[in-house]
Design a protein around this motif. Structure first.
Motif, PDB file in Angstrom:
ATOM      1  N   ILE A  35       0.875  -1.177   0.000  1.00 29.36           N
ATOM      2  CA  ILE A  35       0.000   0.000   0.000  1.00 29.36           C
ATOM      3  C   ILE A  35       0.912   1.226   0.000  1.00 29.36           C
ATOM      4  O   ILE A  35       1.612   1.494   0.989  1.00 29.36           O
ATOM      5  CB  ILE A  35      -0.913   0.045   1.242  1.00 29.36           C
ATOM      6  CG1 ILE A  35      -1.833  -1.174   1.284  1.00 29.36           C
ATOM      7  CG2 ILE A  35      -1.733   1.339   1.232  1.00 29.36           C
ATOM      8  CD1 ILE A  35      -2.697  -1.266   2.553  1.00 29.36           C
ATOM      9  N   ASP A  37       1.454   4.698   0.686  1.00 30.31           N
ATOM     10  CA  ASP A  37       0.644   5.531   1.589  1.00 30.31           C
ATOM     11  C   ASP A  37       0.851   7.019   1.367  1.00 30.31           C
ATOM     12  O   ASP A  37       1.983   7.509   1.348  1.00 30.31           O
ATOM     13  CB  ASP A  37       0.981   5.175   3.052  1.00 30.31           C
ATOM     14  CG  ASP A  37      -0.044   5.765   4.023  1.00 30.31           C
ATOM     15  OD1 ASP A  37      -1.178   6.072   3.569  1.00 30.31           O
ATOM     16  OD2 ASP A  37       0.277   5.913   5.216  1.00 30.31           O
ATOM     17  N   VAL A  74      -1.563  -1.027  -4.170  1.00 30.81           N
ATOM     18  CA  VAL A  74      -2.722  -0.219  -3.770  1.00 30.81           C
ATOM     19  C   VAL A  74      -2.193   1.147  -3.316  1.00 30.81           C
ATOM     20  O   VAL A  74      -1.074   1.244  -2.816  1.00 30.81           O
ATOM     21  CB  VAL A  74      -3.453  -0.945  -2.607  1.00 30.81           C
ATOM     22  CG1 VAL A  74      -4.549  -0.095  -2.003  1.00 30.81           C
ATOM     23  CG2 VAL A  74      -4.010  -2.288  -3.083  1.00 30.81           C
ATOM     24  N   ARG A  76      -3.077   4.293  -0.729  1.00 32.78           N
ATOM     25  CA  ARG A  76      -3.982   4.829   0.296  1.00 32.78           C
ATOM     26  C   ARG A  76      -3.994   6.343   0.196  1.00 32.78           C
ATOM     27  O   ARG A  76      -2.940   6.987   0.266  1.00 32.78           O
ATOM     28  CB  ARG A  76      -3.568   4.413   1.707  1.00 32.78           C
ATOM     29  CG  ARG A  76      -4.567   4.974   2.741  1.00 32.78           C
ATOM     30  CD  ARG A  76      -4.437   4.343   4.097  1.00 32.78           C
ATOM     31  NE  ARG A  76      -3.297   4.831   4.845  1.00 32.78           N
ATOM     32  CZ  ARG A  76      -3.097   4.576   6.142  1.00 32.78           C
ATOM     33  NH1 ARG A  76      -3.966   3.835   6.812  1.00 32.78           N
ATOM     34  NH2 ARG A  76      -2.042   5.046   6.770  1.00 32.78           N
ATOM     35  N   LEU A 101      -7.180   2.689  -1.519  1.00 28.37           N
ATOM     36  CA  LEU A 101      -7.667   2.474  -0.156  1.00 28.37           C
ATOM     37  C   LEU A 101      -8.147   3.807   0.407  1.00 28.37           C
ATOM     38  O   LEU A 101      -7.381   4.767   0.502  1.00 28.37           O
ATOM     39  CB  LEU A 101      -6.535   1.888   0.698  1.00 28.37           C
ATOM     40  CG  LEU A 101      -6.763   1.766   2.213  1.00 28.37           C
ATOM     41  CD1 LEU A 101      -8.019   0.950   2.543  1.00 28.37           C
ATOM     42  CD2 LEU A 101      -5.537   1.127   2.882  1.00 28.37           C
ATOM     43  N   TRP A 130     -10.739  -0.146  -1.780  1.00 28.40           N
ATOM     44  CA  TRP A 130     -10.577  -0.761  -0.468  1.00 28.40           C
ATOM     45  C   TRP A 130     -11.054   0.286   0.542  1.00 28.40           C
ATOM     46  O   TRP A 130     -10.968   1.497   0.278  1.00 28.40           O
ATOM     47  CB  TRP A 130      -9.107  -1.070  -0.187  1.00 28.40           C
ATOM     48  CG  TRP A 130      -8.452  -2.149  -0.980  1.00 28.40           C
ATOM     49  CD1 TRP A 130      -8.660  -2.476  -2.296  1.00 28.40           C
ATOM     50  CD2 TRP A 130      -7.412  -3.027  -0.504  1.00 28.40           C
ATOM     51  NE1 TRP A 130      -7.819  -3.502  -2.655  1.00 28.40           N
ATOM     52  CE2 TRP A 130      -7.040  -3.861  -1.590  1.00 28.40           C
ATOM     53  CE3 TRP A 130      -6.756  -3.180   0.722  1.00 28.40           C
ATOM     54  CZ2 TRP A 130      -6.049  -4.839  -1.462  1.00 28.40           C
ATOM     55  CZ3 TRP A 130      -5.774  -4.147   0.838  1.00 28.40           C
ATOM     56  CH2 TRP A 130      -5.437  -4.976  -0.246  1.00 28.40           C
ATOM     57  N   MET A 132     -10.799   1.579   4.686  1.00 31.61           N
ATOM     58  CA  MET A 132     -10.362   1.482   6.084  1.00 31.61           C
ATOM     59  C   MET A 132     -11.614   1.464   6.949  1.00 31.61           C
ATOM     60  O   MET A 132     -12.502   2.306   6.781  1.00 31.61           O
ATOM     61  CB  MET A 132      -9.553   2.720   6.513  1.00 31.61           C
ATOM     62  CG  MET A 132      -8.243   2.985   5.824  1.00 31.61           C
ATOM     63  SD  MET A 132      -6.946   1.765   6.117  1.00 31.61           S
ATOM     64  CE  MET A 132      -6.836   1.670   7.898  1.00 31.61           C
ATOM     65  N   CYS A 158     -12.133  -4.964  -0.590  1.00 26.95           N
ATOM     66  CA  CYS A 158     -11.369  -5.327   0.617  1.00 26.95           C
ATOM     67  C   CYS A 158     -11.521  -4.276   1.725  1.00 26.95           C
ATOM     68  O   CYS A 158     -11.568  -3.081   1.450  1.00 26.95           O
ATOM     69  CB  CYS A 158      -9.889  -5.467   0.228  1.00 26.95           C
ATOM     70  SG  CYS A 158      -8.841  -6.208   1.494  1.00 26.95           S
ATOM     71  N   VAL A 160      -9.787  -2.915   5.440  1.00 25.67           N
ATOM     72  CA  VAL A 160      -8.600  -2.920   6.295  1.00 25.67           C
ATOM     73  C   VAL A 160      -9.027  -2.430   7.675  1.00 25.67           C
ATOM     74  O   VAL A 160      -9.601  -1.335   7.797  1.00 25.67           O
ATOM     75  CB  VAL A 160      -7.501  -1.981   5.745  1.00 25.67           C
ATOM     76  CG1 VAL A 160      -6.303  -1.953   6.697  1.00 25.67           C
ATOM     77  CG2 VAL A 160      -7.049  -2.410   4.353  1.00 25.67           C
ATOM     78  N   THR A 229      -2.025  -6.057   7.786  1.00 19.48           N
ATOM     79  CA  THR A 229      -1.263  -4.918   7.283  1.00 19.48           C
ATOM     80  C   THR A 229       0.022  -4.816   8.089  1.00 19.48           C
ATOM     81  O   THR A 229       0.047  -5.087   9.295  1.00 19.48           O
ATOM     82  CB  THR A 229      -2.071  -3.602   7.376  1.00 19.48           C
ATOM     83  OG1 THR A 229      -2.717  -3.526   8.640  1.00 19.48           O
ATOM     84  CG2 THR A 229      -3.090  -3.487   6.259  1.00 19.48           C
TER      85      THR A 229
END
Ligand code: COA
Ligand code: MG
Length: 298
Positions: A35, A37, A74, A76, A101, A130, A132, A158, A160, A229
Motif C-alpha cells: 500500500i 501511503d 494499492v 492509500r 484504499l 478498499w 479502512m 477489501c 482494512v 497490514t
C-alpha cells in the motif's frame, strides 16, 4: 474472496510515498500487496510531493517481486473530506493501481462517491476500492458498507481494520491481547464475509517484537482475517506463514476431496471420514483451502 481466482493478501505492507529508500526496496520484498501511503505515514508538508510521485512509482512498477508473483499495488489516499483527498483520488486513478484504499470511511456513501469519481474519470474496472474501517461510525455501519461488495459496480473488494485510529477515537485501552477491540474486529470479519469482501487486520506497531507479532498473526488468522497490514519488511515472513494454510490443513482438505471423489460417495451429502462426519459444505471449504494453498505455494 472476491473472484473465482484466489488472490493472496496475507502480507500487506505500507510503504510511505515520501520514503524513497522504502520505495526502492519494494521489488526485493515477498509481500502479497503493498500500500503506497499518502495518508498517516506522510507529514502535511510532504503530502503534495508524495502525491506527485505516484505516476513515477506506477510507471516503474516491478512485474514481480521476491515472491516470484506479481505484487498487488494499492494507494492509500487521504480522507475525501480532507484538503488533500480529492486531488489524491484523481492522481491515484491516473496511476491505475490495483486498488485505492479510502481512509476514514464512515458510510456506504463515502465509497459510492469515490467510485463515481473513478467512473467519471474513466478509471479502468481493474482499479478497485478498499476501505479502512477505523472510525466508530464505520464500525456501526460496517454491514451496510460491506453490502456494496455484492455489486461489482461499486468496485469495493477489501476492508482494512484500522486499529490505531479506532483505539484513539474510542478511548479503549490498548492491551497486548486486544481484548477491547475484539468484538469490533469480529464484527468487521462477519460483515466482510456477508459482502464477499477480503479483510486484512490492523498493524502491529512494535516492529522489532517478532514473536509477539507472530502470535497476533496466528490469532488474526483464527479470527478469519485474510492477512495483516504491515509496517516493516521484517514482518512479511511471519504474516505469509500465519495466513497460509498449514500442511495439516492441506492434508485434511485433500482427504475430504478424495473421499467425495469415490464412486460410492457420489450423490451423497454426508459421509464418514476417519470417524468424523463430513458434509458437502466441507468439500467446498476444502476446495477453497486447496486453491489458496496452490496460490501461495503451501
Ligand atoms: N517498506 C519498505 N521498506 C521499508 C519499510 C517499509 N514500510 N520500513 C523500513 N524499510 C526499509 C528501510 O528503508 C531500511 O532500508 P535499508 O536496508 O535500505 O536501509 C530497512 O527496511 C530497515 O529499516 P529499519 O532501519 O529497521 O527501519 P526504519 O527506522 O528505517 O523505519 C519505520 C522504521 C517504522 C519508520 C518504517 O518502517 C516505516 O515508515 N514504516 C511504515 C509506516 C507507515 O506506513 N505507517 C502508516 C500505516 S500504519
Ligand atoms: Mg488511520
Amino acid at each position: 474472496m472476491t473472484t473465482d481466482l484466489y488472490r493472496p493478501r496475507r502480507s500487506v505492507l505500507y510503504v510511505p510515498a515520501s520514503n524513497d529508500k522504502a520505495l526502492a526496496k519494494m521489488a526485493q520484498l515477498a509481500c502479497d500487496t503493498v500500500i503506497i501511503d499518502l495518508e498517516d505515514a506522510v507529514a502535511p508538508a510532504e503530502k503534495v510531493a508524495a502525491r506527485e510521485k505516484l505516476a513515477g512509482i506506477f510507471s516503474n512498477r516491478p512485474d514481480t517481486n521476491h515472491s516470484g508473483r506479481r505484487c498487488e499495488m494499492v494507494v492509500r489516499i487521504n480522507a475525501l473530506s480532507s484538503e488533500w483527498g480529492g486531488a489524491d483520488l484523481l492522481a491515484a486513478a491516473k496511476a491505475e493501481p490495483d486498488g485505492i484504499l479510502l481512509a476514514k470511511v464512515d458510510t456506504p456513501r463515502d465509497v459510492l462517491e469515490a467510485g463515481d469519481v473513478l467512473d467519471d474519470n474513466s478509471a479502468p474496472d481493474s482499479v478497485k476500492l478498499w476501505a479502512m474501517i477505523e472510525t466508530p461510525k464505520a464500525v456501526l455501519n460496517v454491514g451496510a458498507i460491506a453490502e456494496l461488495g455484492r455489486d461489482p459496480a461499486s468496485r469495493l473488494v477489501c476492508f482494512v481494520a484500522g486499529t490505531n485510529d479506532l483505539t484513539k477515537d474510542t478511548g479503549v485501552m490498548a492491551t497486548s491481547d486486544r481484548r477491547y477491540l475484539l468484538p469490533w474486529l469480529m464484527q468487521m470479519v462477519l460483515a466482510a464475509r456477508a459482502g464477499d469482501l477480503d479483510i486484512v487486520d490492523g498493524v502491529f506497531n512494535d516492529f522489532r517484537a517478532l514473536d509477539a507479532f507472530s502470535r497476533e498473526c496466528t490469532e488474526a488468522a483464527a479470527m478469519g482475517f485474510d492477512g495483516k497490514t504491515l509496517i516493516h519488511p521484517a514482518q512479511i515472513e511471519a504474516a505469509n506463514r500465519a495466513f497460509a494454510p498449514s500442511a495439516e490443513a492441506v492434508a485434511k482438505a485433500r482427504a475430504v476431496k478424495q473421499a467425495f471423489a469415490l464412486p460410492e460417495n457420489a450423490g451423497k451429502n454426508v459421509i464418514a471420514l476417519e470417524g468424523r462426519m463430513v458434509e458437502r459444505l466441507h468439500l467446498a471449504q476444502a476446495e477453497k483451502l486447496l486453491a489458496k494453498a496452490t496460490a501461495v505455494g503451501a
